[in-house]
Write a protein that holds these residues in place. Structure first.
Motif, PDB file in Angstrom:
ATOM      1  N   GLN A 225     -26.014   9.456  -3.771  1.00  0.00           N
ATOM      2  CA  GLN A 225     -27.358   8.573  -2.704  1.00  0.00           C
ATOM      3  C   GLN A 225     -27.877   7.891  -3.817  1.00  0.00           C
ATOM      4  O   GLN A 225     -28.440   6.380  -3.608  1.00  0.00           O
ATOM      5  N   ILE A 226     -29.499   8.778  -4.731  1.00  0.00           N
ATOM      6  CA  ILE A 226     -29.906   7.508  -5.395  1.00  0.00           C
ATOM      7  C   ILE A 226     -29.207   6.779  -6.543  1.00  0.00           C
ATOM      8  O   ILE A 226     -29.409   5.651  -6.548  1.00  0.00           O
TER       9      ILE A 226
ATOM     10  N   ASN B  68     -26.342   4.938  -6.066  1.00  0.00           N
ATOM     11  CA  ASN B  68     -25.216   4.532  -5.415  1.00  0.00           C
ATOM     12  C   ASN B  68     -26.724   2.974  -3.975  1.00  0.00           C
ATOM     13  O   ASN B  68     -26.167   2.167  -3.969  1.00  0.00           O
ATOM     14  N   GLN B  69     -27.879   3.354  -4.787  1.00  0.00           N
ATOM     15  CA  GLN B  69     -28.219   2.992  -3.684  1.00  0.00           C
ATOM     16  C   GLN B  69     -29.375   1.040  -4.097  1.00  0.00           C
ATOM     17  O   GLN B  69     -28.749   1.036  -5.345  1.00  0.00           O
ATOM     18  N   ASP B  70     -29.624   0.496  -3.690  1.00  0.00           N
ATOM     19  CA  ASP B  70     -29.865  -1.377  -3.935  1.00  0.00           C
ATOM     20  C   ASP B  70     -30.961  -1.371  -5.124  1.00  0.00           C
ATOM     21  O   ASP B  70     -31.560  -0.782  -4.406  1.00  0.00           O
TER      22      ASP B  70
ATOM     23  N   ASP C 284     -33.813  -2.651  -3.186  1.00  0.00           N
ATOM     24  CA  ASP C 284     -34.196  -1.953  -2.064  1.00  0.00           C
ATOM     25  C   ASP C 284     -34.027  -0.595  -2.267  1.00  0.00           C
ATOM     26  O   ASP C 284     -33.347   0.242  -1.568  1.00  0.00           O
ATOM     27  N   PRO C 285     -34.830  -0.004  -3.096  1.00  0.00           N
ATOM     28  CA  PRO C 285     -34.756   1.823  -3.243  1.00  0.00           C
ATOM     29  C   PRO C 285     -34.721   1.914  -2.157  1.00  0.00           C
ATOM     30  O   PRO C 285     -35.441   2.072  -0.787  1.00  0.00           O
ATOM     31  N   MET C 286     -34.766   3.289  -2.124  1.00  0.00           N
ATOM     32  CA  MET C 286     -35.264   4.853  -1.212  1.00  0.00           C
ATOM     33  C   MET C 286     -36.421   4.479  -0.830  1.00  0.00           C
ATOM     34  O   MET C 286     -37.469   4.673  -1.983  1.00  0.00           O
TER      35      MET C 286
ATOM     36  N   GLU D 225     -38.960   8.835   2.711  1.00  0.00           N
ATOM     37  CA  GLU D 225     -37.396   9.655   3.450  1.00  0.00           C
ATOM     38  C   GLU D 225     -36.872  10.465   1.620  1.00  0.00           C
ATOM     39  O   GLU D 225     -35.895  11.301   1.824  1.00  0.00           O
TER      40      GLU D 225
END
Length: 149
Positions: free
Chosen positions: A33-34, A36-38, A41-43, A47
């Motif tokens: 998830q980290i 492949n995040q945008d 627009d990071p996590m 969250e």
């Protein structure tokens, strides 16, 4: 030309899907998830912290589960081992009717030395010098053998 049958899908070992999410799987999901995040627009920090808290809770629950399993295993020691300390001791019990298994009235207390412990249907059976066999719940008193005689 012959095709090797080991290439058939039906001959491949089947993997059973599991609904259990372990520590390794959780970390792999979080890292994916980290990764492949945008980037635009990071996590969200909150969250990420919530997910790390969930991971920590999962790890603590797994450790607690292992501790409980070990405790249960330790509690299921064989009755023979559990009562082996009684060998050589004297036990007192009420005399029972051999056919009915009921206490004979008037109540008579018998005392005999324990010579062995055995197991019957998961229960400890005390084998006595007077050739009687009684269950542990029939014992009224346990004492060391009288050597003054």
């Amino acid at each position: 030309m012959k095709i090797d049958s080991s290439y058939y899908l039906s001959n491949q070992p089947k993997r059973e899907p599991s609904s259990d999410l372990g520590k390794e799987e959780f970390l792999q999901l979080l890292m994916a998830q980290i990764r492949n995040q945008d980037p635009l627009d990071p996590m969200d920090d909150k969250e990420f912290i919530a997910q790390m808290t969930t991971f920590s809770s999962l790890e603590q629950m797994m450790n607690m589960n292992n501790s409980i399993q070990q405790l249960v295993h330790n509690q299921t020691v064989s009755p023979v081992i559990q009562y082996s300390h009684m060998i050589g001791k004297e036990v007192s019990y009420y005399k029972l009717d051999e056919e009915s298994g009921e206490i004979i009235e008037p109540k008579e207390i018998i005392t005999s030395q324990v010579k062995a412990i055995s197991e019957k249907e998961g229960f400890a059976v005390i084998e006595l010098e007077n050739n009687q066999k009684i269950y542990t719940d029939e014992v009224l008193r346990i004492s060391t053998q009288n050597t003054s005689e």
